[in-house]
Design a protein around this motif. Sequence first.
Motif, PDB file in Angstrom:
ATOM      1  N   GLY A 170      10.986  26.444  -3.780  1.00  0.00           N
ATOM      2  CA  GLY A 170      10.874  27.328  -4.931  1.00  0.00           C
ATOM      3  C   GLY A 170      10.806  28.776  -4.504  1.00  0.00           C
ATOM      4  N   ALA A 171      10.932  29.683  -5.483  1.00  0.00           N
ATOM      5  CA  ALA A 171      10.858  31.115  -5.191  1.00  0.00           C
ATOM      6  C   ALA A 171      10.250  31.845  -6.382  1.00  0.00           C
ATOM      7  CB  ALA A 171      12.241  31.673  -4.885  1.00  0.00           C
ATOM      8  N   ILE A 172       9.374  32.824  -6.076  1.00  0.00           N
ATOM      9  CA  ILE A 172       8.850  33.716  -7.111  1.00  0.00           C
ATOM     10  C   ILE A 172       9.831  34.873  -7.247  1.00  0.00           C
ATOM     11  CG2 ILE A 172       6.987  35.307  -7.709  1.00  0.00           C
ATOM     12  CD1 ILE A 172       5.085  33.565  -6.078  1.00  0.00           C
ATOM     13  N   LEU A 173      10.366  35.076  -8.449  1.00  0.00           N
ATOM     14  CA  LEU A 173      11.298  36.179  -8.706  1.00  0.00           C
ATOM     15  C   LEU A 173      10.509  37.314  -9.366  1.00  0.00           C
ATOM     16  CD1 LEU A 173      14.348  37.042  -8.689  1.00  0.00           C
ATOM     17  CD2 LEU A 173      14.413  36.305 -11.060  1.00  0.00           C
ATOM     18  N   VAL A 174      10.274  38.390  -8.596  1.00  0.00           N
ATOM     19  CA  VAL A 174       9.464  39.513  -9.085  1.00  0.00           C
ATOM     20  C   VAL A 174      10.371  40.540  -9.761  1.00  0.00           C
ATOM     21  CG1 VAL A 174       7.838  41.335  -8.439  1.00  0.00           C
ATOM     22  CG2 VAL A 174       7.809  39.172  -7.214  1.00  0.00           C
ATOM     23  N   GLU A 194      13.592  26.112  -7.389  1.00  0.00           N
ATOM     24  CA  GLU A 194      12.953  26.315  -8.691  1.00  0.00           C
ATOM     25  C   GLU A 194      12.455  27.760  -8.745  1.00  0.00           C
ATOM     26  OE1 GLU A 194      11.999  25.515 -12.393  1.00  0.00           O
ATOM     27  OE2 GLU A 194      12.720  23.883 -11.110  1.00  0.00           O
ATOM     28  N   LEU A 195      12.967  28.547  -9.697  1.00  0.00           N
ATOM     29  CA  LEU A 195      12.610  29.967  -9.786  1.00  0.00           C
ATOM     30  C   LEU A 195      11.425  30.167 -10.732  1.00  0.00           C
ATOM     31  CD1 LEU A 195      16.103  31.689  -9.839  1.00  0.00           C
ATOM     32  CD2 LEU A 195      14.285  32.186  -8.238  1.00  0.00           C
ATOM     33  N   VAL A 196      10.429  30.921 -10.268  1.00  0.00           N
ATOM     34  CA  VAL A 196       9.246  31.237 -11.072  1.00  0.00           C
ATOM     35  C   VAL A 196       9.267  32.742 -11.346  1.00  0.00           C
ATOM     36  CG1 VAL A 196       6.727  31.201 -11.167  1.00  0.00           C
ATOM     37  CG2 VAL A 196       7.949  29.404  -9.907  1.00  0.00           C
ATOM     38  N   PRO A 197       9.667  33.183 -12.568  1.00  0.00           N
ATOM     39  CA  PRO A 197       9.709  34.622 -12.841  1.00  0.00           C
ATOM     40  C   PRO A 197       8.304  35.205 -12.976  1.00  0.00           C
ATOM     41  CG  PRO A 197      10.308  33.384 -14.806  1.00  0.00           C
ATOM     42  CD  PRO A 197      10.134  32.379 -13.713  1.00  0.00           C
ATOM     43  N   LYS A 204       2.383  24.326 -10.418  1.00  0.00           N
ATOM     44  CA  LYS A 204       2.929  23.493 -11.500  1.00  0.00           C
ATOM     45  C   LYS A 204       4.454  23.380 -11.466  1.00  0.00           C
ATOM     46  CE  LYS A 204      -0.882  24.540 -14.659  1.00  0.00           C
ATOM     47  NZ  LYS A 204      -1.318  25.424 -15.755  1.00  0.00           N
ATOM     48  N   LEU A 205       5.156  24.501 -11.143  1.00  0.00           N
ATOM     49  CA  LEU A 205       6.611  24.537 -11.296  1.00  0.00           C
ATOM     50  C   LEU A 205       7.379  24.223 -10.014  1.00  0.00           C
ATOM     51  CD1 LEU A 205       6.915  27.727 -13.552  1.00  0.00           C
ATOM     52  CD2 LEU A 205       6.978  25.339 -14.268  1.00  0.00           C
ATOM     53  N   VAL A 206       6.838  24.628  -8.847  1.00  0.00           N
ATOM     54  CA  VAL A 206       7.567  24.381  -7.593  1.00  0.00           C
ATOM     55  C   VAL A 206       7.344  22.931  -7.161  1.00  0.00           C
ATOM     56  CG1 VAL A 206       7.769  25.004  -5.159  1.00  0.00           C
ATOM     57  CG2 VAL A 206       7.393  26.796  -6.875  1.00  0.00           C
ATOM     58  N   PRO A 207       8.428  22.163  -6.957  1.00  0.00           N
ATOM     59  CA  PRO A 207       8.259  20.751  -6.572  1.00  0.00           C
ATOM     60  C   PRO A 207       7.790  20.613  -5.127  1.00  0.00           C
ATOM     61  CG  PRO A 207      10.587  21.346  -6.569  1.00  0.00           C
ATOM     62  CD  PRO A 207       9.843  22.539  -7.095  1.00  0.00           C
ATOM     63  N   PRO A 208       7.088  19.527  -4.789  1.00  0.00           N
ATOM     64  CA  PRO A 208       6.709  19.280  -3.391  1.00  0.00           C
ATOM     65  C   PRO A 208       7.936  18.899  -2.571  1.00  0.00           C
ATOM     66  CG  PRO A 208       6.090  17.406  -4.767  1.00  0.00           C
ATOM     67  CD  PRO A 208       6.601  18.462  -5.699  1.00  0.00           C
ATOM     68  N   MET A 227      -3.280  46.392  -8.780  1.00  0.00           N
ATOM     69  CA  MET A 227      -4.642  46.312  -9.313  1.00  0.00           C
ATOM     70  C   MET A 227      -5.254  44.914  -9.150  1.00  0.00           C
ATOM     71  SD  MET A 227      -4.706  49.424 -10.311  1.00  0.00           S
ATOM     72  CE  MET A 227      -6.267  49.501 -11.161  1.00  0.00           C
ATOM     73  N   GLY A 228      -4.418  43.910  -8.825  1.00  0.00           N
ATOM     74  CA  GLY A 228      -4.914  42.543  -8.677  1.00  0.00           C
ATOM     75  C   GLY A 228      -5.087  41.812  -9.996  1.00  0.00           C
ATOM     76  N   THR A 229      -4.359  42.233 -11.038  1.00  0.00           N
ATOM     77  CA  THR A 229      -4.495  41.643 -12.376  1.00  0.00           C
ATOM     78  C   THR A 229      -3.658  40.374 -12.505  1.00  0.00           C
ATOM     79  OG1 THR A 229      -4.668  43.918 -13.196  1.00  0.00           O
ATOM     80  CG2 THR A 229      -4.335  42.183 -14.852  1.00  0.00           C
ATOM     81  N   ASN A 230      -4.264  39.289 -12.996  1.00  0.00           N
ATOM     82  CA  ASN A 230      -3.570  38.020 -13.324  1.00  0.00           C
ATOM     83  C   ASN A 230      -2.892  37.358 -12.121  1.00  0.00           C
ATOM     84  OD1 ASN A 230      -4.334  38.474 -15.968  1.00  0.00           O
ATOM     85  ND2 ASN A 230      -2.363  39.363 -16.571  1.00  0.00           N
ATOM     86  N   ILE A 231      -3.374  37.588 -10.909  1.00  0.00           N
ATOM     87  CA  ILE A 231      -2.740  37.012  -9.713  1.00  0.00           C
ATOM     88  C   ILE A 231      -2.917  35.485  -9.685  1.00  0.00           C
ATOM     89  CG2 ILE A 231      -2.688  37.029  -7.184  1.00  0.00           C
ATOM     90  CD1 ILE A 231      -1.650  39.590  -8.484  1.00  0.00           C
ATOM     91  N   ARG A 232      -4.048  35.002 -10.177  1.00  0.00           N
ATOM     92  CA  ARG A 232      -4.287  33.549 -10.173  1.00  0.00           C
ATOM     93  C   ARG A 232      -3.230  32.811 -10.992  1.00  0.00           C
ATOM     94  NH1 ARG A 232      -8.456  30.540  -8.373  1.00  0.00           N
ATOM     95  NH2 ARG A 232      -8.637  28.444  -9.218  1.00  0.00           N
ATOM     96  N   GLU A 233      -2.743  33.437 -12.068  1.00  0.00           N
ATOM     97  CA  GLU A 233      -1.700  32.815 -12.892  1.00  0.00           C
ATOM     98  C   GLU A 233      -0.433  32.542 -12.080  1.00  0.00           C
ATOM     99  OE1 GLU A 233      -0.764  34.832 -16.492  1.00  0.00           O
ATOM    100  OE2 GLU A 233      -2.867  35.166 -17.043  1.00  0.00           O
ATOM    101  N   VAL A 234      -0.152  33.423 -11.114  1.00  0.00           N
ATOM    102  CA  VAL A 234       1.043  33.247 -10.271  1.00  0.00           C
ATOM    103  C   VAL A 234       0.904  31.976  -9.435  1.00  0.00           C
ATOM    104  CG1 VAL A 234       2.463  34.260  -8.446  1.00  0.00           C
ATOM    105  CG2 VAL A 234       1.443  35.745 -10.189  1.00  0.00           C
ATOM    106  N   LEU A 235      -0.252  31.789  -8.785  1.00  0.00           N
ATOM    107  CA  LEU A 235      -0.459  30.602  -7.946  1.00  0.00           C
ATOM    108  C   LEU A 235      -0.470  29.323  -8.790  1.00  0.00           C
ATOM    109  CD1 LEU A 235      -3.075  31.821  -5.308  1.00  0.00           C
ATOM    110  CD2 LEU A 235      -0.636  31.456  -5.006  1.00  0.00           C
ATOM    111  N   GLU A 236      -1.029  29.398 -10.008  1.00  0.00           N
ATOM    112  CA  GLU A 236      -1.015  28.220 -10.891  1.00  0.00           C
ATOM    113  C   GLU A 236       0.422  27.863 -11.269  1.00  0.00           C
ATOM    114  OE1 GLU A 236      -3.377  26.087 -11.914  1.00  0.00           O
ATOM    115  OE2 GLU A 236      -4.741  27.118 -10.544  1.00  0.00           O
ATOM    116  N   ALA A 237       1.254  28.898 -11.528  1.00  0.00           N
ATOM    117  CA  ALA A 237       2.670  28.653 -11.852  1.00  0.00           C
ATOM    118  C   ALA A 237       3.403  28.027 -10.669  1.00  0.00           C
ATOM    119  CB  ALA A 237       3.342  29.963 -12.265  1.00  0.00           C
ATOM    120  N   VAL A 238       3.071  28.481  -9.446  1.00  0.00           N
ATOM    121  CA  VAL A 238       3.701  27.910  -8.237  1.00  0.00           C
ATOM    122  C   VAL A 238       3.327  26.438  -8.102  1.00  0.00           C
ATOM    123  CG1 VAL A 238       3.668  27.958  -5.707  1.00  0.00           C
ATOM    124  CG2 VAL A 238       3.899  30.090  -6.981  1.00  0.00           C
TER     125      VAL A 238
END
Length: 598
Positions: free
Chosen positions: A98-102, A126-129, A179-183, A166-177
Motif C-alpha cells: 500500500g501507499a499513503i498519497l499525500v 492500495e492507495l490511502v489518500p 484497515k485499508l492496506v492488505p497484509p 502541528m501533529g493534528t489527526n496523525i493517528r487517523e492515518v495509521l488507522e487507515a493504513v
Amino acid sequence: MQSRIRNFAIVAHIDHGKSTLADRLLDLTETVSDRDRQDQFLDQMDLERERGITIKANAVRMRYRADDGNDYVLNLIDTPGHVDFAYEVSRSLAACEGAILVVDASQGVEAQTLANAYLAADADLELVPVINKIDLPAADVEMARHEIEEVVGLDAKDAPAVSAKMGTNIREVLEAVVKLVPPPQSEPEAPLKALVFDSWFDSYRGVVCLIRVIDGKIEKGDRIKLWSTGKSHDVQDLGVRAPGYCSTKSLSAGEVGLLIAGIKEVADAKVGDTVTHSARPCEESYPGFREPKPMVFSGVYPIDSGDYENLRDALEKLALNDSSFVYEAEVSQALGFGFRCGFLGLLHMEIVQERLEREFNLELITTAPSVVYRVSKKDGTVMDVDNPANVPPVQEIQFIEEPYIEAHVHAPHEYVGAVIKLCEDRRGKQLGISYPSVRHVQIDYHLPLSEVVLDFYDRLKSISRGYASLDYEPAGHLEGDLVRLDLLVNGEPVDALSLIVHKARAHQRGRDLCVRMKNVIPRQMYEVIIQAAIGTKVVARTTVRAFRKNVTAKCYGGDVTRKRKLIEKQKEGKRRMKQVGTVEIPQDAFLAVLKLDD
C-alpha cells in the motif's frame, strides 16, 4: 505473523509534506526517542535536509497498537520524490502492499502527485489518500478531496485531513493504513525470493542491501545467490531498522530488513535484483528489473590540475554508494584531464557535483550537460555519442537521432499561454490539453530532451511564478536536422565548447557563443579570431582586437614614409607572433560561457 504486518510507502509531489508526515508517524509510534528526534529523520544526508528532498530510499520498522487492540508491525519505506529517481521509486513500491498519497490542502493535485499515483497503481498497491497542511490559511480541504476524486480517481470522502507540522489527526492515518492496506500475501514454505530495493557501501561490512522477502525465509549463514550476476555469497548478518540497526537471526516472508553478505561492490547488488538460495533457487526472478541508464552526460574537471588524483578517488567512493552514477576518464585540450560522467537527470547531476565539492573539498568545472545522440554513419554503422566532441565529420554522417520525452506540465489555467509558448520555442509538439479541475490545466508535449536539460525547468518556474510542475518519461529517439557546432579560436577548435544543435538555430547559437567568448577571452598582443563553424563552414565570427603600442610616438616631423615603415614593421611582428602564439583560455571563461542561459 503475516496478518499483522503492513508494508507501505508515502508518495507525494515535492514539498507536500512527505518527510514531515513520516516524522510524526515515528513520534506517534514512539519509534524515535526524544534524545534522537530531529526533523526529516529518515533523510540521513545533510544535503537532503538542506534541500528538503529525499535522495536515498530508507526503511524503518514501527510497532503500533491499533484501536482494535491488536499490535501491528508497520514497515515504512521512504522513497525519493523526484522524477530522476522514478526507477528506484518503482522498486521501492514493489516492496509494499500500500501507499499513503499525500496531497497539499492549499495546492491540490500536482504533476508528481499524479505520476506517483500511477506508479503505485501499476504496482497494484492500495492507495490511502491523506490531505496535509490543513493549518495553512489558504487550505481548502473540500477542494483537495474533489481533486483527488476527479483527477486521481480515488474515493476521498473519508480521507484523513491532517497537519503533519502541528501533529493534528496523525493517528487517523495509521488507522487507515491498518484497515485499508492488505497484509503480505507470501508463501513461507516456497523457495527464497527477496527483492533488493536499495543498497549502499559500508566501509566495515561491505555492501548493505535493503530487501523485502517476497517468499520463503532467509537466515544467518545461508548461501545465497544474486539473480542478475549469478554470484553466490554467505549471509553474514541480517537486521531491521527500528530506527537504529537491530540484528536478527532471520527474515521471513513479508518482512523488510537489511542483508549483509560480504558483497564487495554495489554494482553486484543492483536495485531491483532478486536474492535466492544457491541450493534451492526460486523458479524465476521478481519482474521489473532493469539496468539504470544515464540520461544526461557532462564533463567534470578539477580547476587545479593537481587535484586530478583526488577527483578520481572521490568518484570511486561516490560510485560505491550510487550504482546509477557512471564515469570514465577523458582528456580535453582546453580543460586538461577530467572525467565524463553519466547521470539519471539534472537533479542527480547537481547532487553529485555538490557532494564532490562538499564531501571531498574539490573545486570543479562542469561542462554543459548533453544527452545521448544516436549517429547513423554512411557505412551502415550506428554509434551512441554522449560527448559532442566525438561526433564524426559531417561527410560521414547519414543522419542523427536525438532522445525525446513525453512531458506533462500541470499549471494554473492563467499560465497556459506562457507554458505553450515555452514548449513551442523548445521545438515541442503538442499532444493535448486537459482540464482535470477548475483551477488546473494539464498540458502534454513531445519535447527533445536536449532542450529540457539546460534550463527548461527554471524557465517554467519563472513564467508561472513557481506554480507549474513538470513530470516526464522517455519517449525514444527521433531523427532530427542536427549538426555539430564547433568553436574555433585562431583556427584551433576548443573541444569543451562543442555543441550539437538544431540546424535552424546553429547561426544564432554560434553568434551568441562568439560574442560571449569575445567578452571573456583576454586581449593579446596580436589579433584573436573567434569563429563558430559547422564542419568547414564558418557560420559566425568575431575578433578580439590586439593591444597596440604607439610605435610612431618618437617620430617628430620628417617624411611620412618613416612612420609607415615603423607601422609595417610592427604589423609583421604581430603576424609572426600570431603564427607561434597560443591563446590561453582562462578557466573563468569556460565558467562564464557554460553557465549562461540560452
